[in-house]
Scaffold this motif. Structure first.
Motif, PDB file in Angstrom:
ATOM      1  N   PRO A  85      35.843  31.476 100.439  1.00  0.00           N
ATOM      2  CA  PRO A  85      34.390  31.279 100.328  1.00  0.00           C
ATOM      3  C   PRO A  85      33.733  32.221  99.310  1.00  0.00           C
ATOM      4  O   PRO A  85      32.768  31.839  98.638  1.00  0.00           O
ATOM      5  CB  PRO A  85      33.881  31.564 101.744  1.00  0.00           C
ATOM      6  N   ILE A  86      34.235  33.448  99.197  1.00  0.00           N
ATOM      7  CA  ILE A  86      33.668  34.383  98.223  1.00  0.00           C
ATOM      8  C   ILE A  86      33.944  33.891  96.812  1.00  0.00           C
ATOM      9  O   ILE A  86      33.064  33.905  95.944  1.00  0.00           O
ATOM     10  CB  ILE A  86      34.239  35.805  98.429  1.00  0.00           C
ATOM     11  N   TYR A  87      35.179  33.445  96.571  1.00  0.00           N
ATOM     12  CA  TYR A  87      35.517  32.897  95.257  1.00  0.00           C
ATOM     13  C   TYR A  87      34.652  31.678  94.961  1.00  0.00           C
ATOM     14  O   TYR A  87      34.133  31.521  93.852  1.00  0.00           O
ATOM     15  CB  TYR A  87      37.000  32.521  95.205  1.00  0.00           C
ATOM     16  N   GLN A  88      34.489  30.821  95.950  1.00  0.00           N
ATOM     17  CA  GLN A  88      33.686  29.615  95.755  1.00  0.00           C
ATOM     18  C   GLN A  88      32.241  29.951  95.408  1.00  0.00           C
ATOM     19  O   GLN A  88      31.628  29.304  94.560  1.00  0.00           O
ATOM     20  CB  GLN A  88      33.734  28.746  97.024  1.00  0.00           C
ATOM     21  N   GLU A  89      31.697  30.978  96.058  1.00  0.00           N
ATOM     22  CA  GLU A  89      30.300  31.342  95.816  1.00  0.00           C
ATOM     23  C   GLU A  89      30.085  31.906  94.426  1.00  0.00           C
ATOM     24  O   GLU A  89      29.114  31.547  93.741  1.00  0.00           O
ATOM     25  CB  GLU A  89      29.837  32.360  96.857  1.00  0.00           C
ATOM     26  N   TYR A  90      31.006  32.777  93.979  1.00  0.00           N
ATOM     27  CA  TYR A  90      30.765  33.504  92.734  1.00  0.00           C
ATOM     28  C   TYR A  90      31.511  32.947  91.527  1.00  0.00           C
ATOM     29  O   TYR A  90      31.022  33.070  90.400  1.00  0.00           O
ATOM     30  CB  TYR A  90      31.132  34.985  92.909  1.00  0.00           C
ATOM     31  N   THR A  99      36.555  42.235 103.597  1.00  0.00           N
ATOM     32  CA  THR A  99      35.797  41.053 103.165  1.00  0.00           C
ATOM     33  C   THR A  99      34.445  41.460 102.592  1.00  0.00           C
ATOM     34  O   THR A  99      34.009  40.938 101.568  1.00  0.00           O
ATOM     35  CB  THR A  99      35.597  40.089 104.344  1.00  0.00           C
ATOM     36  N   GLU A 100      33.780  42.412 103.268  1.00  0.00           N
ATOM     37  CA  GLU A 100      32.492  42.894 102.770  1.00  0.00           C
ATOM     38  C   GLU A 100      32.647  43.578 101.414  1.00  0.00           C
ATOM     39  O   GLU A 100      31.788  43.424 100.533  1.00  0.00           O
ATOM     40  CB  GLU A 100      31.870  43.855 103.786  1.00  0.00           C
ATOM     41  N   THR A 101      33.736  44.309 101.232  1.00  0.00           N
ATOM     42  CA  THR A 101      33.990  44.976  99.947  1.00  0.00           C
ATOM     43  C   THR A 101      34.246  43.953  98.853  1.00  0.00           C
ATOM     44  O   THR A 101      33.725  44.077  97.743  1.00  0.00           O
ATOM     45  CB  THR A 101      35.192  45.935 100.058  1.00  0.00           C
ATOM     46  N   GLN A 102      35.037  42.936  99.148  1.00  0.00           N
ATOM     47  CA  GLN A 102      35.299  41.888  98.164  1.00  0.00           C
ATOM     48  C   GLN A 102      34.012  41.160  97.770  1.00  0.00           C
ATOM     49  O   GLN A 102      33.808  40.835  96.593  1.00  0.00           O
ATOM     50  CB  GLN A 102      36.310  40.878  98.698  1.00  0.00           C
ATOM     51  N   GLU A 103      33.153  40.935  98.762  1.00  0.00           N
ATOM     52  CA  GLU A 103      31.888  40.259  98.465  1.00  0.00           C
ATOM     53  C   GLU A 103      31.008  41.128  97.590  1.00  0.00           C
ATOM     54  O   GLU A 103      30.412  40.655  96.616  1.00  0.00           O
ATOM     55  CB  GLU A 103      31.168  39.916  99.769  1.00  0.00           C
ATOM     56  N   ARG A 104      30.924  42.432  97.895  1.00  0.00           N
ATOM     57  CA  ARG A 104      30.108  43.347  97.096  1.00  0.00           C
ATOM     58  C   ARG A 104      30.630  43.445  95.672  1.00  0.00           C
ATOM     59  O   ARG A 104      29.871  43.376  94.714  1.00  0.00           O
ATOM     60  CB  ARG A 104      30.075  44.736  97.745  1.00  0.00           C
ATOM     61  N   ALA A 133      30.613  42.123  89.814  1.00  0.00           N
ATOM     62  CA  ALA A 133      31.310  41.540  88.666  1.00  0.00           C
ATOM     63  C   ALA A 133      30.585  40.316  88.140  1.00  0.00           C
ATOM     64  O   ALA A 133      30.449  40.124  86.924  1.00  0.00           O
ATOM     65  CB  ALA A 133      32.743  41.182  89.061  1.00  0.00           C
ATOM     66  N   TYR A 134      30.091  39.490  89.045  1.00  0.00           N
ATOM     67  CA  TYR A 134      29.368  38.277  88.630  1.00  0.00           C
ATOM     68  C   TYR A 134      28.101  38.637  87.857  1.00  0.00           C
ATOM     69  O   TYR A 134      27.764  37.980  86.865  1.00  0.00           O
ATOM     70  CB  TYR A 134      29.026  37.424  89.841  1.00  0.00           C
ATOM     71  N   GLU A 135      27.400  39.658  88.306  1.00  0.00           N
ATOM     72  CA  GLU A 135      26.192  40.084  87.599  1.00  0.00           C
ATOM     73  C   GLU A 135      26.519  40.477  86.167  1.00  0.00           C
ATOM     74  O   GLU A 135      25.758  40.184  85.239  1.00  0.00           O
ATOM     75  CB  GLU A 135      25.539  41.257  88.342  1.00  0.00           C
ATOM     76  N   TRP A 136      27.640  41.137  85.963  1.00  0.00           N
ATOM     77  CA  TRP A 136      28.058  41.512  84.610  1.00  0.00           C
ATOM     78  C   TRP A 136      28.387  40.274  83.780  1.00  0.00           C
ATOM     79  O   TRP A 136      27.915  40.112  82.665  1.00  0.00           O
ATOM     80  CB  TRP A 136      29.283  42.422  84.679  1.00  0.00           C
ATOM     81  N   VAL A 137      29.203  39.396  84.339  1.00  0.00           N
ATOM     82  CA  VAL A 137      29.689  38.228  83.598  1.00  0.00           C
ATOM     83  C   VAL A 137      28.550  37.281  83.244  1.00  0.00           C
ATOM     84  O   VAL A 137      28.509  36.719  82.141  1.00  0.00           O
ATOM     85  CB  VAL A 137      30.769  37.491  84.417  1.00  0.00           C
ATOM     86  N   SER A 138      27.613  37.094  84.163  1.00  0.00           N
ATOM     87  CA  SER A 138      26.557  36.098  83.976  1.00  0.00           C
ATOM     88  C   SER A 138      25.548  36.487  82.897  1.00  0.00           C
ATOM     89  O   SER A 138      24.698  35.675  82.520  1.00  0.00           O
ATOM     90  CB  SER A 138      25.820  35.857  85.300  1.00  0.00           C
ATOM     91  N   ARG A 139      25.637  37.699  82.367  1.00  0.00           N
ATOM     92  CA  ARG A 139      24.719  38.104  81.297  1.00  0.00           C
ATOM     93  C   ARG A 139      25.082  37.461  79.964  1.00  0.00           C
ATOM     94  O   ARG A 139      24.262  37.437  79.048  1.00  0.00           O
ATOM     95  CB  ARG A 139      24.745  39.631  81.143  1.00  0.00           C
ATOM     96  N   GLN A 140      26.318  36.962  79.835  1.00  0.00           N
ATOM     97  CA  GLN A 140      26.777  36.341  78.607  1.00  0.00           C
ATOM     98  C   GLN A 140      26.982  34.844  78.823  1.00  0.00           C
ATOM     99  O   GLN A 140      27.377  34.417  79.909  1.00  0.00           O
ATOM    100  CB  GLN A 140      28.107  36.966  78.141  1.00  0.00           C
ATOM    101  N   HIS A 175      39.139  43.339  88.691  1.00  0.00           N
ATOM    102  CA  HIS A 175      40.126  43.679  89.718  1.00  0.00           C
ATOM    103  C   HIS A 175      39.382  43.936  91.020  1.00  0.00           C
ATOM    104  O   HIS A 175      38.791  45.007  91.226  1.00  0.00           O
ATOM    105  CB  HIS A 175      40.940  44.913  89.316  1.00  0.00           C
ATOM    106  N   LEU A 176      39.400  42.948  91.919  1.00  0.00           N
ATOM    107  CA  LEU A 176      38.688  43.051  93.186  1.00  0.00           C
ATOM    108  C   LEU A 176      39.574  43.692  94.254  1.00  0.00           C
ATOM    109  O   LEU A 176      40.791  43.740  94.142  1.00  0.00           O
ATOM    110  CB  LEU A 176      38.234  41.665  93.648  1.00  0.00           C
TER     111      LEU A 176
END
Length: 206
Positions: free
Chosen positions: A196-201, A163-168, A173-180, A137-138
Motif C-alpha cells: 500500500p505504501i508503494y501504491q500510494e507514493y 511500516t511507519e518508518t517506510q511511510e515517512r 523521497a516522494y517530495e524530493w522526486v516530485s519537484r522535477q 533506499h527505504l
C-alpha cells in the motif's frame, strides 16, 4: 519522462534511455539516438562486488547507482571501471557516471536517529538536456518480519514501527522526486509493488 527502478532481489539491472515512459520488460529504448545504460544494486554484505564490476564492463554501463556500499565495495568498484568516470560516495550511496556530475543533494537517515541515506538527488551533464537521477533506499522490513517470527506479541509493535518508518521515508523521497518533471528513480524500495505504501507514493511512476 519518469522512470522508476526498484530493488526486489540482490540486484536488478536495467538498461534505459533518456526517453519517455517504457515497460521494464524492454532492455532499452532510444530517444534522439541517445542510449543510457543505468544499473542499480544494493551491495550489502552478501553482494559480490567483483562480479558486479565485471558485469558492468560487459554491458558497458553508463551510470551505476548503489545502496549500502561499504568503503571496501566503493574501492573495488572504482578499480573495476576503467576510463573516465565521475564518482560520488556518501552515506552508503554510490554514484558512478560516465557523464559529469553537476550537482548532488542527499537526505541522511541520521537526521532521524538512523544511519545511511534515504534519498540522493543527482544532476548529470548529458548532451541535449541534463539527467535528473534519484537514488532511494527505504527502511528494510527485515527487523519487523524477524520479530513477528520469533515473538508475535512484540513483533506486532516492531512491524508497526517499520511500516511507519517506510511511510515517512517514502513521503520524504516522494517530495524530493516530485519537484522535477523528468526524472529517473532508482534504488532499493524494500517493498513489493503491491505494498500500500508503494501504491500510494510510487505507483504513478513507470
Amino acid at each position: 519522462y519518469v522512470l522508476i527502478l526498484s530493488m526486489i532481489s540482490l540486484f536488478v539491472i536495467f538498461i534505459g534511455v533518456m526517453g519517455w515512459n517504457f515497460p521494464l520488460s524492454k532492455w532499452f529504448i532510444q530517444k534522439n539516438g541517445m542510449i543510457v545504460r543505468i544499473v542499480t544494486a544494493n551491495v550489502g554484505a552478501q553482494a559480490n562486488v567483483y562480479r558486479l564490476g565485471k558485469y558492468l564492463n560487459q554491458i558497458e554501463a553508463d551510470v551505476v547507482v548503489l545502496q549500502e556500499a561499504s568503503e571496501g565495495a566503493q574501492a573495488i568498484l572504482k578499480n573495476s571501471l576503467p576510463g573516465q568516470w565521475d564518482f560520488l560516495f556518501q552515506d552508503g550511496f554510490v554514484l558512478a557516471s560516465r557523464y559529469k556530475i553537476i550537482s548532488t543533494l542527499e537526505q541522511s537517515r541520521s537526521d532521524f536517529g538512523g544511519s545511511g541515506g534515504i534519498i540522493a538527488q543527482y544532476t548529470l551533464e548529458c548532451p541535449g538536456e541534463p539527467i535528473y537521477l534519484f537514488n532511494v533506499h527505504l527502511e528494510t522490513p527485515r527487523e519487523g518480519v524477524e520479530s513477528m517470527l520469533y515473538d508475535s506479541l512484540t513483533g506486532i509493535d516492531e512491524m508497526k514501527r517499520v511500516t511507519e518508518t517506510q511511510e515517512r521515508e517514502s513521503h520524504i523521497a516522494y517530495e524530493w522526486v516530485s519537484r522535477q518533471d523528468k526524472v529517473i528513480v532508482a534504488g532499493d524500495f524494500n517493498m513489493s509493488t503491491i505494498n500500500p505504501i508503494y501504491q500510494e507514493y510510487w505507483s504513478g511512476y513507470q
